[in-house]
Design an enzyme around this catalytic site. Structure first.
Site, PDB file in Angstrom:
ATOM      1  N   LYS A  55     -32.295  30.987 -35.845  1.00  0.00           N
ATOM      2  CA  LYS A  55     -31.796  31.802 -36.962  1.00  0.00           C
ATOM      3  C   LYS A  55     -30.296  32.057 -36.817  1.00  0.00           C
ATOM      4  O   LYS A  55     -29.720  31.841 -35.741  1.00  0.00           O
ATOM      5  CB  LYS A  55     -32.562  33.119 -36.995  1.00  0.00           C
ATOM      6  CG  LYS A  55     -32.298  34.004 -35.789  1.00  0.00           C
ATOM      7  CD  LYS A  55     -33.295  35.149 -35.708  1.00  0.00           C
ATOM      8  CE  LYS A  55     -32.970  36.030 -34.510  1.00  0.00           C
ATOM      9  NZ  LYS A  55     -34.057  36.965 -34.188  1.00  0.00           N
ATOM     10  N   ARG A 153     -40.435  48.058 -37.024  1.00  0.00           N
ATOM     11  CA  ARG A 153     -39.638  47.219 -37.905  1.00  0.00           C
ATOM     12  C   ARG A 153     -40.653  46.440 -38.733  1.00  0.00           C
ATOM     13  O   ARG A 153     -41.547  47.050 -39.310  1.00  0.00           O
ATOM     14  CB  ARG A 153     -38.699  46.347 -37.048  1.00  0.00           C
ATOM     15  CG  ARG A 153     -37.422  45.976 -37.730  1.00  0.00           C
ATOM     16  CD  ARG A 153     -36.443  45.254 -36.809  1.00  0.00           C
ATOM     17  NE  ARG A 153     -36.952  43.968 -36.331  1.00  0.00           N
ATOM     18  CZ  ARG A 153     -36.277  43.144 -35.549  1.00  0.00           C
ATOM     19  NH1 ARG A 153     -35.067  43.467 -35.134  1.00  0.00           N
ATOM     20  NH2 ARG A 153     -36.787  42.000 -35.160  1.00  0.00           N
ATOM     21  N   TYR A 286       0.403  45.009 -35.283  1.00  0.00           N
ATOM     22  CA  TYR A 286       0.218  46.009 -36.336  1.00  0.00           C
ATOM     23  C   TYR A 286       0.065  47.403 -35.744  1.00  0.00           C
ATOM     24  O   TYR A 286      -0.664  47.592 -34.784  1.00  0.00           O
ATOM     25  CB  TYR A 286      -1.051  45.707 -37.139  1.00  0.00           C
ATOM     26  CG  TYR A 286      -0.903  44.612 -38.182  1.00  0.00           C
ATOM     27  CD1 TYR A 286       0.199  44.556 -39.026  1.00  0.00           C
ATOM     28  CD2 TYR A 286      -1.908  43.677 -38.333  1.00  0.00           C
ATOM     29  CE1 TYR A 286       0.301  43.566 -39.994  1.00  0.00           C
ATOM     30  CE2 TYR A 286      -1.823  42.682 -39.297  1.00  0.00           C
ATOM     31  CZ  TYR A 286      -0.713  42.637 -40.124  1.00  0.00           C
ATOM     32  OH  TYR A 286      -0.620  41.669 -41.068  1.00  0.00           O
ATOM     33  N   MET A 334      -5.979  39.381 -38.803  1.00  0.00           N
ATOM     34  CA  MET A 334      -6.992  38.547 -39.458  1.00  0.00           C
ATOM     35  C   MET A 334      -6.973  37.123 -38.908  1.00  0.00           C
ATOM     36  O   MET A 334      -8.033  36.529 -38.665  1.00  0.00           O
ATOM     37  CB  MET A 334      -6.762  38.521 -40.975  1.00  0.00           C
ATOM     38  CG  MET A 334      -7.875  37.803 -41.713  1.00  0.00           C
ATOM     39  SD  MET A 334      -7.593  37.643 -43.476  1.00  0.00           S
ATOM     40  CE  MET A 334      -7.742  39.306 -44.028  1.00  0.00           C
TER      41      MET A 334
HETATM   42  C1  LIG Z   1     -34.504  36.821 -32.862  1.00  0.00           C
HETATM   43  C2  LIG Z   1     -35.942  36.851 -32.527  1.00  0.00           C
HETATM   44  C3  LIG Z   1     -36.405  36.217 -31.364  1.00  0.00           C
HETATM   45  C4  LIG Z   1     -35.489  35.614 -30.328  1.00  0.00           C
HETATM   46  O1  LIG Z   1     -34.983  36.625 -29.502  1.00  0.00           O
HETATM   47  P1  LIG Z   1     -33.998  36.283 -28.280  1.00  0.00           P
HETATM   48  O2  LIG Z   1     -33.798  37.585 -27.603  1.00  0.00           O
HETATM   49  O3  LIG Z   1     -32.739  35.753 -28.888  1.00  0.00           O
HETATM   50  O4  LIG Z   1     -34.662  35.282 -27.436  1.00  0.00           O
HETATM   51  C5  LIG Z   1     -37.772  36.185 -31.153  1.00  0.00           C
HETATM   52  N1  LIG Z   1     -38.629  36.751 -32.042  1.00  0.00           N
HETATM   53  C6  LIG Z   1     -38.204  37.381 -33.151  1.00  0.00           C
HETATM   54  C7  LIG Z   1     -39.197  37.999 -34.077  1.00  0.00           C
HETATM   55  C8  LIG Z   1     -36.853  37.461 -33.431  1.00  0.00           C
HETATM   56  O5  LIG Z   1     -36.440  38.089 -34.530  1.00  0.00           O
END
Ligand SMILES: *Cc1c(COP(=O)(O)O)cnc(C)c1O
Length: 393
Positions: A55, A153, A286, A334
């Site tokens: 992701k 969550r 800056y 930037m």
């Molecule tokens: C991002 C995520 C992972 C991976 O976690 P890492 O700590 O990067 O290995 C695994 N399961 C879910 C549901 C996630 O959102």
């Protein structure tokens, strides 16, 4: 670098001539990605499936290139966050199974069917929705069900009996996986992870009593793999960070030693635009937040917060210049960052510094940069923006 594949800005004044043809770029070692994947597989053994999490554009590394390298090394599953990320992989020709972790939004579902993406469902009411969609498509569709074991969550909090009833009412879909996610897996001073594991396994046992036995039970990301929390492995693990060579440090007196050895795969470089000698008392950058205490030499480097250098590194970050760790002085702009190269006076405009990586026997990684910036290695890596050309080596 000649012949290496690149993605991102391609404007290149001296194609095939210079060793360092960009203002700022990252080099990603696809071999190290695959080696990290192998290291994870060796720790969990072949009885546990490894589903790399790619992701967030593979945490800034470039999702198509990373996924292609992982599949070439034998990955059968990949996880992404959204349907859009999954479609990107399908359009690039990735054939592996793809689990979509966090996107069952109404407008995403048709694309999930069309591109053979496997959704994580996190609300029991969605089972019927997924069932109807698959019925219309004339198929039996897979899904993984997420249960909330204490992160508060995503994930259903329904009891086993209600889950079983919902499953029974949906003949056009198949529960392929049951999963949960930990809140604080690296914290060995708390019992929260053990409680989450117990909660999850109790639910799995409750489903098994009604003969509901999904092929995959999964809980673990990187940390429970790296510290061998084997009860969390079950039949599949979902490492993200370890694929990119990072493991968050475990805390607590009972923290076990790390069992996983992985290496960072990404190096970040930036070119020096200009060098100047500064008299004592000069206020640099800056808002003049840095005042030169003595005569010093500074370099202006071609990367700023629009490239992903955290603005919190003002007056506290480091880069490697001329093989030495040197401090960032003044605010991050930037497009530009100023560093104190008094210790490396031979550097010239056009030379290159290392923002992340190793040079001359010193190194700085995303974990250290994250600590200096008051954030995490995850957000440093994910924060490297699209303006920074990715070079695959
Ligand atoms: C991002 C995520 C992972 C991976 O976690 P890492 O700590 O990067 O290995 C695994 N399961 C879910 C549901 C996630 O959102």
């Amino acid at each position: 670098m000649n012949g290496a594949r690149v993605s991102g800005p391609r404007f290149n004044l001296a194609e095939g001539v210079l060793q360092r043809p960009y203002r700022t770029w990252v080099e990603v070692s696809l071999r190290q990605i695959a080696d990290n994947f192998d290291a994870i597989r060796n720790v969990v053994t072949p009885s546990v499936e490894v589903m790399p999490v790619v992701k967030g554009n593979a945490c800034g590394h470039g999702v198509v290139e990373v996924a292609t390298a992982l599949c070439a090394r034998g990955a059968r599953w990949l996880a992404v966050s959204s349907v859009e990320e999954g479609v990107t992989l399908r359009q690039a020709g990735i054939k592996a199974r793809i689990l979509v972790l966090a996107d069952f939004l109404p407008w995403s579902r048709a694309a999930a069917i069309q591109h053979s993406l496997t959704p994580v469902l996190y609300d029991l009411a969605d089972l019927k929705v997924w069932d109807r969609l698959n019925e219309s498509a004339g198929q039996v569709g897979n899904y993984h069900l997420k249960t909330d074991s204490g992160l508060w969550r995503l994930g259903t909090r329904e009891a086993a009996s209600d889950i079983v009833s919902a499953i029974r009412a949906c003949p056009h879909i198949r529960l392929e996986g049951l999963m949960t996610h930990f809140a604080a897996a690296a914290d060995y001073s708390s019992s929260q992870t053990e409680e989450q594991i117990a909660c999850f396994l109790q639910l799995a046992a409750g489903l098994a009593e009604s003969n509901v036995r999904p092929r995959y039970l999964h809980m673990a990301g990187t940390v429970p793999v790296a510290y061998r929390r084997t009860e969390a492995w079950q039949t599949l693990v979902r490492p993200g960070h370890a694929i990119y060579g990072y493991v968050a440090p475990a805390s607590g007196a009972d923290a076990p030693p790390r069992a996983l050895s992985v290496r960072p795969v990404l190096t970040w470089k930036a070119s020096i635009l200009s060098i100047k000698d500064v008299p004592p008392g000069a206020r640099i950058g800056y808002r003049g937040t840095y005042c030169a205490p003595a005569p010093m030499r500074i370099a202006v480097i071609a990367a700023g917060y629009a490239d992903g250098i955290p603005h919190q590194l003002a007056n506290r970050g480091m880069v490697i210049a001329g093989g030495k760790l040197v401090p960032i002085v003044g605010a991050i702009a930037m497009d530009l960052t100023i560093v104190d190269i008094t210790a490396s006076p031979h550097l010239q405009a056009g030379d290159v510094v290392t923002v992340l990586g190793s040079e001359g026997g010193v190194s700085i990684d995303a974990q250290q940069l994250g600590e200096l910036a008051g954030t995490s290695s995850y957000s440093v890596l994910c924060g490297i923006t699209q303006r920074v050309t990715r070079v695959y080596v």
